[in-house]
Design a protein around this motif. Structure first.
Motif, PDB file in Angstrom:
ATOM      1  N   UNK A  55       0.937  -1.144   0.117  1.00  0.00           N
ATOM      2  CA  UNK A  55       0.061   0.015   0.015  1.00  0.00           C
ATOM      3  C   UNK A  55       0.780   1.137   0.074  1.00  0.00           C
ATOM      4  N   UNK A  56       0.815   1.848  -1.125  1.00  0.00           N
ATOM      5  CA  UNK A  56       1.926   3.180  -1.173  1.00  0.00           C
ATOM      6  C   UNK A  56       1.298   4.651  -0.788  1.00  0.00           C
ATOM      7  N   UNK A  57       0.028   4.456  -0.331  1.00  0.00           N
ATOM      8  CA  UNK A  57      -0.580   5.835   0.122  1.00  0.00           C
ATOM      9  C   UNK A  57       0.344   6.707   0.848  1.00  0.00           C
ATOM     10  N   UNK A  58       0.804   6.017   1.740  1.00  0.00           N
ATOM     11  CA  UNK A  58       1.699   6.734   2.895  1.00  0.00           C
ATOM     12  C   UNK A  58       2.778   7.499   2.007  1.00  0.00           C
ATOM     13  N   UNK A  59       3.599   6.617   1.122  1.00  0.00           N
ATOM     14  CA  UNK A  59       4.758   7.274   0.201  1.00  0.00           C
ATOM     15  C   UNK A  59       4.245   8.255  -0.629  1.00  0.00           C
ATOM     16  N   UNK A  60       2.887   8.088  -1.136  1.00  0.00           N
ATOM     17  CA  UNK A  60       2.569   9.192  -1.998  1.00  0.00           C
ATOM     18  C   UNK A  60       2.263  10.268  -1.157  1.00  0.00           C
ATOM     19  N   UNK A  61       1.824  10.287  -0.037  1.00  0.00           N
ATOM     20  CA  UNK A  61       1.355  11.530   0.585  1.00  0.00           C
ATOM     21  C   UNK A  61       2.598  12.112   1.497  1.00  0.00           C
ATOM     22  N   UNK A  62       3.726  11.416   1.584  1.00  0.00           N
ATOM     23  CA  UNK A  62       4.950  11.937   2.141  1.00  0.00           C
ATOM     24  C   UNK A  62       6.011  11.528   1.313  1.00  0.00           C
ATOM     25  N   UNK A  63       6.276  12.486   0.314  1.00  0.00           N
ATOM     26  CA  UNK A  63       7.171  12.304  -0.511  1.00  0.00           C
ATOM     27  C   UNK A  63       8.746  12.342   0.109  1.00  0.00           C
ATOM     28  N   UNK A  64       9.137  12.952   1.111  1.00  0.00           N
ATOM     29  CA  UNK A  64      10.071  12.981   1.544  1.00  0.00           C
ATOM     30  C   UNK A  64      10.484  12.094   2.451  1.00  0.00           C
ATOM     31  N   UNK A  65       9.565  11.255   2.959  1.00  0.00           N
ATOM     32  CA  UNK A  65       9.810  10.009   3.691  1.00  0.00           C
ATOM     33  C   UNK A  65      10.808   8.919   3.067  1.00  0.00           C
ATOM     34  N   UNK A  66      11.280   8.105   3.788  1.00  0.00           N
ATOM     35  CA  UNK A  66      12.038   7.137   3.288  1.00  0.00           C
ATOM     36  C   UNK A  66      10.712   6.138   2.771  1.00  0.00           C
ATOM     37  N   UNK A  67      11.348   5.783   1.321  1.00  0.00           N
ATOM     38  CA  UNK A  67      10.229   4.998   0.651  1.00  0.00           C
ATOM     39  C   UNK A  67      10.013   3.449   1.318  1.00  0.00           C
ATOM     40  N   UNK A  68      10.759   3.219   2.353  1.00  0.00           N
ATOM     41  CA  UNK A  68      10.374   1.972   2.864  1.00  0.00           C
ATOM     42  C   UNK A  68       9.725   1.980   4.343  1.00  0.00           C
ATOM     43  N   UNK A  69       9.179   3.226   4.649  1.00  0.00           N
ATOM     44  CA  UNK A  69       8.455   3.574   5.639  1.00  0.00           C
ATOM     45  C   UNK A  69       6.693   3.252   5.226  1.00  0.00           C
ATOM     46  N   UNK A  70       6.077   2.757   6.306  1.00  0.00           N
ATOM     47  CA  UNK A  70       4.793   2.358   6.280  1.00  0.00           C
ATOM     48  C   UNK A  70       4.100   2.384   7.347  1.00  0.00           C
ATOM     49  N   UNK A  71       2.788   3.161   7.418  1.00  0.00           N
ATOM     50  CA  UNK A  71       2.013   3.093   8.541  1.00  0.00           C
ATOM     51  C   UNK A  71       1.497   1.564   8.975  1.00  0.00           C
TER      52      UNK A  71
END
Ligand code: SF4
Ligand code: SF4
Length: 156
Positions: A55-71
């Motif tokens: 689920x890439x929703x979090x990455x899409x909403x937070x472009x500065x975050x590490x791409x491997x971070x997820x809620x």
């Protein structure tokens, strides 16, 4: 103090430029580089985190975050915990909490021995301590704690 990571994800929210994905090798494997050290590494998504990774929703909403971070429920987790670079594994966001003589919190120090404080007196003391104590020495953390304690601060 004993450091326990609460898996809040705060430290990874601006790491997008520092953990770079070079290639996708497979559905859950990526060739990456830890940009600050120029170190290549293979990131494998932990088996128990593959579902949340997709689920890439979090990455899409937070472009500065590490791409491997997820809620994940109440936490925000690294999905490559087992294969993350060593600077991630050993990172500690708080190694000292500093209080003034009245018990008021005035700052904290992270695992890189960087002070975070608005207290100008404490900041000046920290700079002074940095000139006297080698931050590379094995006991730098203990020496810094002692330095501040001698100046009347309480350290936890
Ligand atoms: S190390 Fe990062 S994820 Fe863990 S508690 Fe500190 S800021 Fe949160
Ligand atoms: S690899 Fe994991 S620990 Fe390192 S910045 Fe990314 S999410 Fe955070």
């Amino acid at each position: 103090m004993v450091f326990i990571c609460r898996q809040c994800g705060t430290c990874c929210m601006f790491m997008g430029d520092y953990i770079s994905i070079e290639h996708q090798n497979g559905p859950f494997e990526f060739a990456c580089e830890s940009v600050s050290t120029g170190t290549p590494f293979i990131a494998s998504i932990d088996e128990d985190k593959r579902e949340i990774f997709l689920d890439t929703t979090f990455s899409d909403l937070h472009p500065t975050a590490c791409r491997f971070l997820r809620p994940d429920g109440d936490h925000i987790r690294c999905t490559i915990h087992e294969s993350s670079p060593c600077q991630c594994k050993f990172y500690r966001c708080v190694v000292m909490k500093i209080f003034d003589k009245d018990g008021i919190p005035v700052g904290f120090v992270n695992g890189n021995l960087s002070l975070h404080s608005d207290d100008l007196h404490l900041r000046a003391l920290w700079e002074e301590a940095g000139r006297k104590i080698s931050l590379r020495s094995d006991d730098a953390e203990i020496q810094l704690q002692q330095y501040l304690a001698d100046k009347g601060y309480r350290i936890e």
